[in-house]
Design a protein around this motif. Sequence first.
Motif, PDB file in Angstrom:
ATOM      1  N   PHE A  18       0.833  -1.208   0.000  1.00 30.91           N
ATOM      2  CA  PHE A  18       0.000   0.000   0.000  1.00 30.91           C
ATOM      3  C   PHE A  18       0.867   1.258   0.000  1.00 30.91           C
ATOM      4  CE2 PHE A  18      -2.539   3.272   2.241  1.00 30.91           C
ATOM      5  CZ  PHE A  18      -3.595   3.346   1.351  1.00 30.91           C
ATOM      6  N   MET A  19       1.962   1.244   0.787  1.00 31.18           N
ATOM      7  CA  MET A  19       2.846   2.410   0.844  1.00 31.18           C
ATOM      8  C   MET A  19       3.483   2.686  -0.515  1.00 31.18           C
ATOM      9  SD  MET A  19       6.235   3.041   3.218  1.00 31.18           S
ATOM     10  CE  MET A  19       7.139   1.725   2.372  1.00 31.18           C
ATOM     11  N   TYR A  20       3.989   1.639  -1.182  1.00 34.61           N
ATOM     12  CA  TYR A  20       4.651   1.841  -2.478  1.00 34.61           C
ATOM     13  C   TYR A  20       3.659   2.264  -3.559  1.00 34.61           C
ATOM     14  CZ  TYR A  20       8.898  -0.198  -0.545  1.00 34.61           C
ATOM     15  OH  TYR A  20      10.026  -0.422   0.207  1.00 34.61           O
ATOM     16  N   VAL A  21       2.451   1.691  -3.526  1.00 40.31           N
ATOM     17  CA  VAL A  21       1.433   2.068  -4.519  1.00 40.31           C
ATOM     18  C   VAL A  21       1.036   3.527  -4.339  1.00 40.31           C
ATOM     19  CG1 VAL A  21      -0.958   1.704  -5.260  1.00 40.31           C
ATOM     20  CG2 VAL A  21       0.530  -0.262  -4.871  1.00 40.31           C
ATOM     21  N   VAL A  22       0.764   3.915  -3.086  1.00 37.97           N
ATOM     22  CA  VAL A  22       0.354   5.292  -2.801  1.00 37.97           C
ATOM     23  C   VAL A  22       1.482   6.275  -3.115  1.00 37.97           C
ATOM     24  CG1 VAL A  22      -0.216   6.894  -0.929  1.00 37.97           C
ATOM     25  CG2 VAL A  22      -1.392   4.704  -1.088  1.00 37.97           C
ATOM     26  N   THR A  23       2.717   5.928  -2.711  1.00 30.53           N
ATOM     27  CA  THR A  23       3.855   6.802  -2.979  1.00 30.53           C
ATOM     28  C   THR A  23       4.059   6.996  -4.474  1.00 30.53           C
ATOM     29  OG1 THR A  23       4.937   6.059  -0.946  1.00 30.53           O
ATOM     30  CG2 THR A  23       6.317   7.163  -2.582  1.00 30.53           C
ATOM     31  N   THR A  24       3.902   5.904  -5.231  1.00 31.65           N
ATOM     32  CA  THR A  24       4.058   5.990  -6.684  1.00 31.65           C
ATOM     33  C   THR A  24       2.984   6.873  -7.306  1.00 31.65           C
ATOM     34  OG1 THR A  24       5.042   3.777  -6.750  1.00 31.65           O
ATOM     35  CG2 THR A  24       4.199   4.664  -8.822  1.00 31.65           C
ATOM     36  N   LEU A  25       1.738   6.644  -6.888  1.00 30.95           N
ATOM     37  CA  LEU A  25       0.630   7.428  -7.453  1.00 30.95           C
ATOM     38  C   LEU A  25       0.742   8.903  -7.060  1.00 30.95           C
ATOM     39  CD1 LEU A  25      -2.404   5.016  -6.890  1.00 30.95           C
ATOM     40  CD2 LEU A  25      -1.262   5.550  -9.050  1.00 30.95           C
ATOM     41  N   LEU A  26       1.040   9.158  -5.777  1.00 33.37           N
ATOM     42  CA  LEU A  26       1.124  10.539  -5.304  1.00 33.37           C
ATOM     43  C   LEU A  26       2.373  11.242  -5.812  1.00 33.37           C
ATOM     44  CD1 LEU A  26      -0.098  10.305  -1.595  1.00 33.37           C
ATOM     45  CD2 LEU A  26      -1.404  10.792  -3.654  1.00 33.37           C
ATOM     46  N   GLY A  27       3.332  10.469  -6.309  1.00 33.91           N
ATOM     47  CA  GLY A  27       4.523  11.075  -6.890  1.00 33.91           C
ATOM     48  C   GLY A  27       4.414  11.244  -8.390  1.00 33.91           C
ATOM     49  N   VAL A  28       3.941  10.194  -9.067  1.00 32.80           N
ATOM     50  CA  VAL A  28       3.893  10.207 -10.534  1.00 32.80           C
ATOM     51  C   VAL A  28       2.806  11.133 -11.056  1.00 32.80           C
ATOM     52  CG1 VAL A  28       3.424   8.815 -12.587  1.00 32.80           C
ATOM     53  CG2 VAL A  28       4.897   7.914 -10.781  1.00 32.80           C
ATOM     54  N   ILE A  29       1.602  11.053 -10.490  1.00 31.27           N
ATOM     55  CA  ILE A  29       0.475  11.853 -10.997  1.00 31.27           C
ATOM     56  C   ILE A  29       0.740  13.354 -10.865  1.00 31.27           C
ATOM     57  CG2 ILE A  29      -1.965  12.424 -10.663  1.00 31.27           C
ATOM     58  CD1 ILE A  29      -2.448   9.485  -9.973  1.00 31.27           C
ATOM     59  N   PRO A  30       1.117  13.872  -9.686  1.00 29.88           N
ATOM     60  CA  PRO A  30       1.426  15.312  -9.598  1.00 29.88           C
ATOM     61  C   PRO A  30       2.603  15.719 -10.478  1.00 29.88           C
ATOM     62  CG  PRO A  30       1.052  14.399  -7.418  1.00 29.88           C
ATOM     63  CD  PRO A  30       1.144  13.244  -8.349  1.00 29.88           C
ATOM     64  N   MET A  31       3.662  14.906 -10.483  1.00 28.37           N
ATOM     65  CA  MET A  31       4.829  15.253 -11.292  1.00 28.37           C
ATOM     66  C   MET A  31       4.468  15.286 -12.768  1.00 28.37           C
ATOM     67  SD  MET A  31       7.912  16.135 -10.807  1.00 28.37           S
ATOM     68  CE  MET A  31       9.375  16.475 -11.755  1.00 28.37           C
ATOM     69  N   THR A  32       3.638  14.331 -13.215  1.00 31.04           N
ATOM     70  CA  THR A  32       3.183  14.328 -14.607  1.00 31.04           C
ATOM     71  C   THR A  32       2.362  15.572 -14.918  1.00 31.04           C
ATOM     72  OG1 THR A  32       3.122  11.901 -14.586  1.00 31.04           O
ATOM     73  CG2 THR A  32       1.912  13.014 -16.341  1.00 31.04           C
ATOM     74  N   GLY A  33       1.494  15.947 -13.961  1.00 35.89           N
ATOM     75  CA  GLY A  33       0.688  17.155 -14.144  1.00 35.89           C
ATOM     76  C   GLY A  33       1.545  18.405 -14.261  1.00 35.89           C
ATOM     77  N   ILE A  34       2.599  18.492 -13.441  1.00 31.24           N
ATOM     78  CA  ILE A  34       3.502  19.650 -13.505  1.00 31.24           C
ATOM     79  C   ILE A  34       4.241  19.693 -14.837  1.00 31.24           C
ATOM     80  CG2 ILE A  34       5.586  20.666 -12.506  1.00 31.24           C
ATOM     81  CD1 ILE A  34       4.607  19.643  -9.779  1.00 31.24           C
ATOM     82  N   LEU A  35       4.759  18.539 -15.272  1.00 33.16           N
ATOM     83  CA  LEU A  35       5.501  18.478 -16.534  1.00 33.16           C
ATOM     84  C   LEU A  35       4.609  18.806 -17.726  1.00 33.16           C
ATOM     85  CD1 LEU A  35       7.698  15.298 -15.939  1.00 33.16           C
ATOM     86  CD2 LEU A  35       8.448  17.680 -15.957  1.00 33.16           C
TER      87      LEU A  35
END
Length: 331
Positions: free
Chosen positions: A198-215
């Motif tokens: 759960f930690m790795y899934v959430v960390t990945t989603l909360l990291g990838v989705i915002p970073m993708t939005g910024i890029l």
Amino acid sequence: MEAENHSLISEFLILGLSDDPELQPILFGMFLSMYLVTVIGNLLIILAVSSNSHLHNPMYFFLSNLSFIDICFISTTIPKMLVNMQSQRKDISYTECLTQIYFFNTFAGMDNFLLTLMAYDRFVAICHRLKYTVIMSPWVCGILVLILWTIMFWVSLIHILLMNELNFSRATEIPHFFCELAQVLKVAKSDTHINNVFMYVVTTLLGVIPMTGILMSYSQIVSSLLRMSSTVSKYKAFSTCGSHLCVVSLFYGSGFGVYFSSSVVHSSQRRMIATLMYTVISPMLNPFIYSLRNKDVKGALGELFIRVASCLSWIIDIRTKFMLRTLRQIL
């Protein structure tokens, strides 16, 4: 060492940054100074935005929210560390540890999402100027922030509920300066497979989705700027993004530093130093970045200082007149 149910564990031991007694006063003074600078700096940003009507727009609404989150973010970890340094103790209760994990994850996630919203705000302001007031209306901005709070509330709560089922040994030592989720899971004496997934899934989603939005936002911004014919218009449009880009680089740069330091170099000391970058240094520098690079914020801070100075001079005049009147009556 025998593992015991979480309900029997009263406290953990946080090893902290250093065991050297001679370093404790130096570290205490340094972190107390950084904490005060962070709180005062971000409070000034909030007061400047709220007191200046020219800054009542989505960009500075998100900035004031970011400053509030940064105050809460650093207040989750540093005060407890300062108390332990001053008392020369390392203990933290089980309830305090879970509370620290909950709020740390919540505010870290909110920091992440707010930086994404600020990038989206700049995208709309530059690429869709005519629709900006409609797309980024106060109602929409408020709803977006509320949704993000709700998401992080539930994500952090699920982390705590899953952790509440784990077993720990007596006097469990945490090799960090606060209760970080990953470090606490490592010292658990029961199966943490579900927690880790759960930690790795959430960390990945909360990291990838915002970073993708910024890029994506900045790719559209750059594309729009390249189509502009006027150099002055290009500079003026992109200058509003400079402070945000600095904050994003600092936050994500330090975040990736923590990730790589933990996966490549298995050293708790290096991980703690990398964690300090985004838990302490980043919130402390954000007000300086926005106040030094943003003319509107500098102007609002100047007006705020003038108001405070005039209020202080008015109070001093009143007290002086009162004291003179009292002395005349006595004489």
